[in-house]
Design a protein around this motif. Structure first.
Motif, PDB file in Angstrom:
ATOM      1  N   THR A  61      -8.971  83.584 103.309  1.00 37.87           N
ATOM      2  CA  THR A  61      -9.268  84.850 103.243  1.00 37.87           C
ATOM      3  C   THR A  61      -9.728  85.297 104.686  1.00 37.87           C
ATOM      4  O   THR A  61      -9.435  86.195 105.396  1.00 37.87           O
ATOM      5  N   GLU A  62     -10.657  84.343 105.218  1.00 42.79           N
ATOM      6  CA  GLU A  62     -11.434  84.701 106.446  1.00 42.79           C
ATOM      7  C   GLU A  62     -10.591  84.548 107.684  1.00 42.79           C
ATOM      8  O   GLU A  62     -10.388  85.259 108.419  1.00 42.79           O
ATOM      9  N   ASP A  65      -8.276  87.563 107.826  1.00 41.55           N
ATOM     10  CA  ASP A  65      -9.081  88.771 108.557  1.00 41.55           C
ATOM     11  C   ASP A  65      -8.932  88.539 110.008  1.00 41.55           C
ATOM     12  O   ASP A  65      -8.860  89.259 110.589  1.00 41.55           O
ATOM     13  N   MET A  66      -9.235  87.159 110.407  1.00 37.66           N
ATOM     14  CA  MET A  66      -9.156  86.913 111.873  1.00 37.66           C
ATOM     15  C   MET A  66      -7.720  87.133 112.464  1.00 37.66           C
ATOM     16  O   MET A  66      -7.684  87.803 113.524  1.00 37.66           O
ATOM     17  N   ASP A  68      -5.458  89.585 111.288  1.00 38.11           N
ATOM     18  CA  ASP A  68      -5.251  90.744 111.405  1.00 38.11           C
ATOM     19  C   ASP A  68      -6.162  91.393 112.793  1.00 38.11           C
ATOM     20  O   ASP A  68      -5.633  92.098 113.326  1.00 38.11           O
ATOM     21  N   SER A  69      -7.353  90.693 112.969  1.00 38.99           N
ATOM     22  CA  SER A  69      -7.904  91.135 114.183  1.00 38.99           C
ATOM     23  C   SER A  69      -7.169  91.074 115.361  1.00 38.99           C
ATOM     24  O   SER A  69      -6.997  91.690 116.251  1.00 38.99           O
TER      25      SER A  69
END
Length: 86
Positions: A61-62, A65-66, A68-69
């Motif tokens: 999950t983390e 998110d990274m 996506d950034s």
């Protein structure tokens, strides 16, 4: 005498470590190129190695998110070789 607060010193240490890491990566990249490894292969294996380590350390999950950034930063042109800094 230099008076640095803890967080300032930590930031300086992290910046120095990042610079050394960049130098290691650049050296490995140059070695790969001189050994005849295509840039696409070097790039893909570098990304795969990094993502594998990040998932192991922080979880999927983390890392998603990274990523996506990173996608947004790519879309804004942050990684273009011809971008101009203002």
């Amino acid at each position: 005498m230099i008076d640095l607060h803890g967080s300032e010193l930590d930031e300086m240490i992290i910046a120095e470590k990042k610079q050394v890491a960049i130098e290691y990566h650049n050296e490995a990249w140059a070695d790969g190129i001189s050994d005849g490894i295509e840039t696409e292969i070097l790039a893909e294996t570098a990304i795969s190695t990094a993502v594998t380590e990040l998932v192991r350390r922080y979880g999927e999950t983390e890392v998603l998110d990274m990523i996506d950034s990173l996608r947004k930063r790519i879309e804004f042109g942050e990684f273009r070789h011809d971008r101009s800094l203002q």
